[in-house]
Design a protein around this motif. Structure first.
Motif, short mmCIF file in Angstrom:
data_model
loop_
_atom_site.label_atom_id
_atom_site.label_comp_id
_atom_site.label_asym_id
_atom_site.label_seq_id
_atom_site.Cartn_x
_atom_site.Cartn_y
_atom_site.Cartn_z
N PHE A 88 -27.11 32.14 103.70
CA PHE A 88 -26.78 33.53 104.01
C PHE A 88 -27.86 34.61 103.25
CE2 PHE A 88 -22.15 32.94 105.11
CZ PHE A 88 -22.51 32.05 106.15
N ILE A 89 -28.31 34.11 102.14
CA ILE A 89 -29.19 34.76 101.41
C ILE A 89 -30.32 33.88 100.65
CG2 ILE A 89 -27.90 36.77 100.73
CD1 ILE A 89 -27.50 35.52 97.92
N THR A 90 -31.47 34.48 100.68
CA THR A 90 -32.58 33.60 99.94
C THR A 90 -32.48 33.11 98.46
OG1 THR A 90 -34.01 35.29 99.28
CG2 THR A 90 -34.07 34.42 101.94
N ASN A 91 -33.27 32.38 98.02
CA ASN A 91 -33.19 32.08 96.48
C ASN A 91 -33.71 33.32 95.72
OD1 ASN A 91 -32.39 29.66 96.81
ND2 ASN A 91 -34.27 28.53 96.75
N SER A 92 -34.56 33.97 96.43
CA SER A 92 -35.37 35.09 95.98
C SER A 92 -34.14 36.48 95.84
CB SER A 92 -36.45 35.90 96.67
OG SER A 92 -36.98 36.99 96.16
N GLU A 93 -33.28 36.51 96.78
CA GLU A 93 -32.43 37.46 96.99
C GLU A 93 -31.43 37.25 96.02
OE1 GLU A 93 -31.69 39.38 101.46
OE2 GLU A 93 -31.38 37.08 101.10
N LEU A 94 -30.91 35.94 95.68
CA LEU A 94 -29.90 35.46 94.96
C LEU A 94 -30.30 35.83 93.62
CD1 LEU A 94 -27.29 34.07 94.14
CD2 LEU A 94 -28.62 31.94 94.18
N GLU A 95 -31.63 35.45 93.06
CA GLU A 95 -32.06 35.78 91.62
C GLU A 95 -32.22 37.19 91.24
OE1 GLU A 95 -35.95 33.56 91.36
OE2 GLU A 95 -35.02 31.82 91.82
N ASN A 96 -32.57 37.97 92.17
CA ASN A 96 -32.64 39.34 91.97
C ASN A 96 -31.24 40.14 92.01
OD1 ASN A 96 -35.53 39.34 92.13
ND2 ASN A 96 -35.82 39.80 94.34
N THR A 97 -30.46 39.67 92.85
CA THR A 97 -29.05 40.22 92.91
C THR A 97 -28.15 39.89 91.67
OG1 THR A 97 -29.05 40.30 95.26
CG2 THR A 97 -27.09 40.67 94.26
N ILE A 98 -28.20 38.43 91.18
CA ILE A 98 -27.67 38.00 90.20
C ILE A 98 -28.11 38.64 88.73
CG2 ILE A 98 -27.14 36.05 88.58
CD1 ILE A 98 -26.55 34.62 91.17
N SER A 99 -29.48 38.92 88.66
CA SER A 99 -30.12 39.66 87.73
C SER A 99 -29.67 41.06 87.29
CB SER A 99 -31.81 39.67 87.86
OG SER A 99 -32.10 40.20 86.97
N GLU A 100 -29.42 41.72 88.61
CA GLU A 100 -28.87 43.04 88.32
C GLU A 100 -27.43 42.94 87.79
OE1 GLU A 100 -29.39 45.97 91.71
OE2 GLU A 100 -30.94 44.71 92.40
N LEU A 101 -26.72 42.06 88.59
CA LEU A 101 -25.09 41.86 88.15
C LEU A 101 -25.12 41.33 86.86
CD1 LEU A 101 -22.43 41.83 89.17
CD2 LEU A 101 -22.80 39.32 89.81
N GLN A 102 -25.84 40.66 86.06
CA GLN A 102 -26.09 40.36 84.87
C GLN A 102 -26.16 41.55 83.95
OE1 GLN A 102 -25.01 37.57 83.32
NE2 GLN A 102 -24.89 36.61 85.09
N GLU A 103 -26.99 42.45 84.39
CA GLU A 103 -27.27 43.72 83.52
C GLU A 103 -25.99 44.46 83.59
OE1 GLU A 103 -29.93 44.73 81.55
OE2 GLU A 103 -30.40 42.66 82.06
N ILE A 104 -25.32 44.68 84.60
CA ILE A 104 -24.07 45.38 84.87
C ILE A 104 -23.12 44.59 83.60
CG2 ILE A 104 -22.06 45.95 86.17
CD1 ILE A 104 -24.27 46.18 88.51
N ILE A 105 -23.06 43.36 83.81
CA ILE A 105 -22.02 42.52 82.83
C ILE A 105 -22.26 43.04 81.61
CG2 ILE A 105 -21.41 40.24 82.05
CD1 ILE A 105 -21.92 39.16 85.14
N LYS A 106 -23.75 42.95 81.07
CA LYS A 106 -23.81 43.34 79.72
C LYS A 106 -23.55 44.68 79.40
CE LYS A 106 -27.81 40.00 79.51
NZ LYS A 106 -29.36 39.98 79.58
N MET A 107 -23.82 45.68 80.21
CA MET A 107 -23.58 47.08 80.09
C MET A 107 -21.89 47.27 79.76
SD MET A 107 -25.94 48.77 82.75
CE MET A 107 -25.61 50.74 82.30
N ILE A 108 -21.29 46.40 80.70
CA ILE A 108 -19.66 46.81 80.59
C ILE A 108 -19.11 46.02 79.28
CG2 ILE A 108 -17.64 45.85 81.50
CD1 ILE A 108 -18.89 46.02 84.24
N SER A 109 -19.66 44.63 78.99
CA SER A 109 -19.37 44.11 77.78
C SER A 109 -19.77 44.74 76.56
CB SER A 109 -20.12 42.82 77.75
OG SER A 109 -19.40 41.84 78.77
N LYS A 110 -20.99 45.66 76.11
CA LYS A 110 -21.43 46.40 75.47
C LYS A 110 -20.59 47.45 75.36
CE LYS A 110 -25.21 48.17 73.12
NZ LYS A 110 -25.06 47.79 71.54
N PHE A 111 -20.31 48.16 76.21
CA PHE A 111 -19.26 49.49 76.22
C PHE A 111 -17.93 49.20 76.00
CE2 PHE A 111 -16.63 52.49 78.67
CZ PHE A 111 -16.93 53.84 77.81
#
Length: 117
Positions: A88-111
């Motif tokens: 349903f999504i390409t490898n590129s879409e997956l990588e980009n979206t998970i990368s953004e999600l990881q940034e949000i996870i880091k921000m939440i964890s740090k906060f």
């Protein structure tokens, strides 16, 4: 009490939610009530939970609910991986979206780690 509209994690998670809606708009119609709905609901829950959590009377409560919010991020990651498995999504879409999600996870964890209680 925190002003959620001023929190960068809330702003970023709102943008991320919009991205999930955009990505899932290309999913098959047969998935409207399946993974499309699951991804959208989980992505909406991140900024929604941050907003709701910010009204908690103590940092301890806020921290506990931020942990629940992190659970939604891992739910999304799993659903994105499954979406990729189903092509349903390409490898590129997956990588980009998970990368953004990881940034949000880091921000939440740090906060979360900065909350004093």
């Amino acid at each position: 009490m925190h002003r959620f509209k001023e929190l960068e994690i809330w702003k970023r998670s709102r943008l991320f939610c919009s991205k999930i809606y955009s990505i899932t708009s290309n999913f098959p119609d047969s998935e409207k009530f399946g993974i499309t709905n699951q991804l959208r609901r989980a992505s909406v829950s991140i900024p929604s939970n941050i907003a709701e959590d910010s009204s908690r009377s103590s940092n301890k409560d806020f921290s506990r609910f931020l942990q629940i919010t992190l659970g939604s991020t891992y739910e999304i990651e799993t659903q994105l991986l499954i979406s990729n498995d189903l092509n349903f999504i390409t490898n590129s879409e997956l990588e980009n979206t998970i990368s953004e999600l990881q940034e949000i996870i880091k921000m939440i964890s740090k906060f979360k780690s900065t909350l004093k209680f």
